[in-house]
Design a protein around this motif. Structure first.
Motif: not given
Length: 236
Positions: A115-116, A118, A132-135, A156, A213
């Motif tokens: 999951s990404r 924050t 940023d924006g990567v799982d 997260s 991913h």
């Protein structure tokens, strides 16, 4: 002059993974020291140019069952007190947090999967901006309180504390940016089979997530590590 990286390893299949190439490219000579080795956490903790502490399926608070944890925390306490360049991943991050006086404890959940993050404001201005924006891969059941003086870099959806920095030289990563997600990911699935079964997580679904991913994570992790080494002043 070749720089030295000491890697503290707790289980054989959790290794430097995708961190290996960036470290070799930065001119590092790498030495693993594994749990069970006669010289594990011995010697001068300030001697290596870089210390990397990897993950493992035990809790920092389980010293009675795993006595090596006390010696490892003392080793790390000396290292981080000097602000010598140190990276911790998962258990490694928790050990660094503990060595800095923070509390490590069960989170009450198993956060396993991709999951990404924050990123906080501090995280967006740090090398973690590449994530940023990567799982990313999460694989843990414990968490920690933020060490005094450290900056929280990321959270997260399930766990607030996902990364911290103390200055430019100390970095703790609760997640696993280094995990290889090609065929070598099978070692994780087999090595943690009992944990996956207990958490009712389907290894086939996790394998598909890794395939989806993995490339983006590997590329972002390499950029993150490259920039962190440069900011710490220990790149080529």
């Amino acid at each position: 002059m070749t720089k030295t990286a000491l890697v503290l390893q707790h289980v054989h299949f959790e290794d430097l993974g995708s961190f290996l190439e960036p470290l070799l490219a930065a001119g590092y000579s790498i030495r693993y020291s594994s749990v069970g080795d006669a010289d594990f956490c011995s010697g001068d903790p300030l001697a290596p140019d870089l210390l990397v502490v990897l993950g493992g399926p035990v809790g920092v608070y389980e010293e009675e069952a795993y006595p090596f944890l006390a010696a490892q925390r003392a080793f790390l306490a000396a290292r981080v007190a000097s602000r010598s360049p140190t990276i911790g991943v998962c258990l490694g991050a928790q050990l660094i947090a503990s060595a800095l006086g923070a509390r490590v404890f069960p989170s009450g959940i198993k956060e396993i999967g991709f999951s990404r993050l924050t990123l906080t404001d501090a995280g967006r201005s740090s090398p973690l901006r590449h994530l940023d924006g990567v799982d990313v891969l999460h694989w843990h059941g414990d968490t920690y309180t933020l060490p005094s003086g450290a900056a929280n870099l990321a959270s997260s959806a399930l766990v607030e504390q996902q990364a911290f920095a103390l200055g430019r030289n100390i970095l703790g990563l609760q997640f696993h940016p280094e995990a290889e997600t090609d065929q070598r990911f099978e070692r994780w699935l087999v090595g943690h089979a009992a944990e996956l079964a207990a958490a009712k997580i389907d290894p086939a679904a996790l394998r598909l997530e890794a395939q989806k991913h993995g490339k983006a994570l590997k590329d972002a992790a390499a950029l993150m590590l490259r920039d962190w080494l440069a900011a710490a002043g220990i790149a080529r």
